[in-house]
Design a protein around this motif. Sequence first.
Motif, PDB file in Angstrom:
ATOM      1  N   ASP A  24      46.240  17.670  11.708  1.00  0.00           N
ATOM      2  CA  ASP A  24      47.441  16.856  11.560  1.00  0.00           C
ATOM      3  C   ASP A  24      47.915  16.885  10.116  1.00  0.00           C
ATOM      4  O   ASP A  24      47.131  16.767   9.193  1.00  0.00           O
ATOM      5  N   GLY A  25      49.197  17.059   9.946  1.00  0.00           N
ATOM      6  CA  GLY A  25      49.768  17.007   8.603  1.00  0.00           C
ATOM      7  C   GLY A  25      49.907  18.344   7.932  1.00  0.00           C
ATOM      8  O   GLY A  25      50.614  18.479   6.955  1.00  0.00           O
ATOM      9  N   HIS A  26      49.218  19.387   8.433  1.00  0.00           N
ATOM     10  CA  HIS A  26      49.382  20.713   7.866  1.00  0.00           C
ATOM     11  C   HIS A  26      50.631  21.317   8.490  1.00  0.00           C
ATOM     12  O   HIS A  26      50.664  21.563   9.674  1.00  0.00           O
ATOM     13  N   ARG A  27      51.598  21.598   7.682  1.00  0.00           N
ATOM     14  CA  ARG A  27      52.828  22.190   8.202  1.00  0.00           C
ATOM     15  C   ARG A  27      53.245  23.299   7.254  1.00  0.00           C
ATOM     16  O   ARG A  27      53.217  23.121   6.045  1.00  0.00           O
ATOM     17  N   VAL A  32      54.418  17.264   4.834  1.00  0.00           N
ATOM     18  CA  VAL A  32      52.963  17.241   4.864  1.00  0.00           C
ATOM     19  C   VAL A  32      52.500  15.814   4.613  1.00  0.00           C
ATOM     20  O   VAL A  32      53.025  15.144   3.723  1.00  0.00           O
ATOM     21  N   THR A  33      51.519  15.366   5.356  1.00  0.00           N
ATOM     22  CA  THR A  33      51.019  14.009   5.172  1.00  0.00           C
ATOM     23  C   THR A  33      50.138  13.930   3.926  1.00  0.00           C
ATOM     24  O   THR A  33      49.562  14.924   3.482  1.00  0.00           O
ATOM     25  N   TRP A  34      50.021  12.724   3.406  1.00  0.00           N
ATOM     26  CA  TRP A  34      49.114  12.492   2.270  1.00  0.00           C
ATOM     27  C   TRP A  34      47.673  12.714   2.713  1.00  0.00           C
ATOM     28  O   TRP A  34      46.836  13.153   1.925  1.00  0.00           O
ATOM     29  N   GLY A  35      47.377  12.435   3.968  1.00  0.00           N
ATOM     30  CA  GLY A  35      46.027  12.660   4.488  1.00  0.00           C
ATOM     31  C   GLY A  35      45.634  14.123   4.441  1.00  0.00           C
ATOM     32  O   GLY A  35      44.520  14.466   4.062  1.00  0.00           O
ATOM     33  N   ALA A  36      46.563  14.999   4.833  1.00  0.00           N
ATOM     34  CA  ALA A  36      46.300  16.434   4.784  1.00  0.00           C
ATOM     35  C   ALA A  36      46.115  16.897   3.342  1.00  0.00           C
ATOM     36  O   ALA A  36      45.226  17.696   3.043  1.00  0.00           O
ATOM     37  N   ILE A 161      51.271  22.704  -0.104  1.00  0.00           N
ATOM     38  CA  ILE A 161      51.097  22.861   1.345  1.00  0.00           C
ATOM     39  C   ILE A 161      52.449  22.773   2.039  1.00  0.00           C
ATOM     40  O   ILE A 161      52.732  23.529   2.967  1.00  0.00           O
ATOM     41  N   GLY A 162      53.293  21.869   1.580  1.00  0.00           N
ATOM     42  CA  GLY A 162      54.620  21.717   2.153  1.00  0.00           C
ATOM     43  C   GLY A 162      55.493  22.950   2.004  1.00  0.00           C
ATOM     44  O   GLY A 162      56.483  23.118   2.717  1.00  0.00           O
ATOM     45  N   ARG A 163      55.128  23.819   1.094  1.00  0.00           N
ATOM     46  CA  ARG A 163      55.869  25.064   0.879  1.00  0.00           C
ATOM     47  C   ARG A 163      55.117  26.274   1.418  1.00  0.00           C
ATOM     48  O   ARG A 163      55.422  27.413   1.087  1.00  0.00           O
ATOM     49  N   GLY A 164      54.065  26.014   2.220  1.00  0.00           N
ATOM     50  CA  GLY A 164      53.305  27.109   2.823  1.00  0.00           C
ATOM     51  C   GLY A 164      52.374  27.806   1.862  1.00  0.00           C
ATOM     52  O   GLY A 164      51.947  28.926   2.108  1.00  0.00           O
ATOM     53  N   LYS A 165      52.029  27.151   0.749  1.00  0.00           N
ATOM     54  CA  LYS A 165      51.166  27.747  -0.272  1.00  0.00           C
ATOM     55  C   LYS A 165      49.887  26.928  -0.402  1.00  0.00           C
ATOM     56  O   LYS A 165      49.695  25.938   0.270  1.00  0.00           O
ATOM     57  N   GLY A 166      49.002  27.347  -1.305  1.00  0.00           N
ATOM     58  CA  GLY A 166      47.758  26.616  -1.518  1.00  0.00           C
ATOM     59  C   GLY A 166      46.920  26.567  -0.257  1.00  0.00           C
ATOM     60  O   GLY A 166      46.738  27.583   0.416  1.00  0.00           O
TER      61      GLY A 166
END
Length: 174
Positions: A24-27, A32-36, A161-166
Amino acid sequence: MGHSAHHTTDAHDHTTHQAHTGHDGHRMGGVVTWGAASKATLHCLTGCAIGEILGMVIGTALMWGNVETMILAIVLAFVFGYSFTLFAVRKAGLDWKSAVKVALAADTVSIAVMELVDNGIIALVPGAMDAHLSDTLFWTALLGGLAVAFVITTPVNKWMIGRGKGHAVVHAYH
């Protein structure tokens, strides 16, 4: 083939992949969630902390100078940080060359930020660089620096993560 065309094929449907337990949260490129982000940062922190603490303990026990000890700690933080990802993606079936590329892409920025913050704090805390393993100051500065590094690195990981990196590049291999 354009990026949007790739994501409309059934071969790699992110909407079904996001529903997997623990993901959850990985997009890829979305919110992206703070949890992810926290989970990704904790993964990085674990490897960094093991390497950092081991390096500081080894350098201090061998009575090395501050610079040599800090260099060893940083090198080991990167080694352990990368190794956690490397072994996880190897277990998922990636060959060594691909696994190394994924680990470098996933963790380099996170580890670098974490090490910069942590070692900066250790260097700035009066007396911390000269403290011994038996001193509370040694452990307070080291662990406090890691805690602050976690807080500062989490938004960096969230943004990446929100930009598909890292850490997002590792997601496909979980």
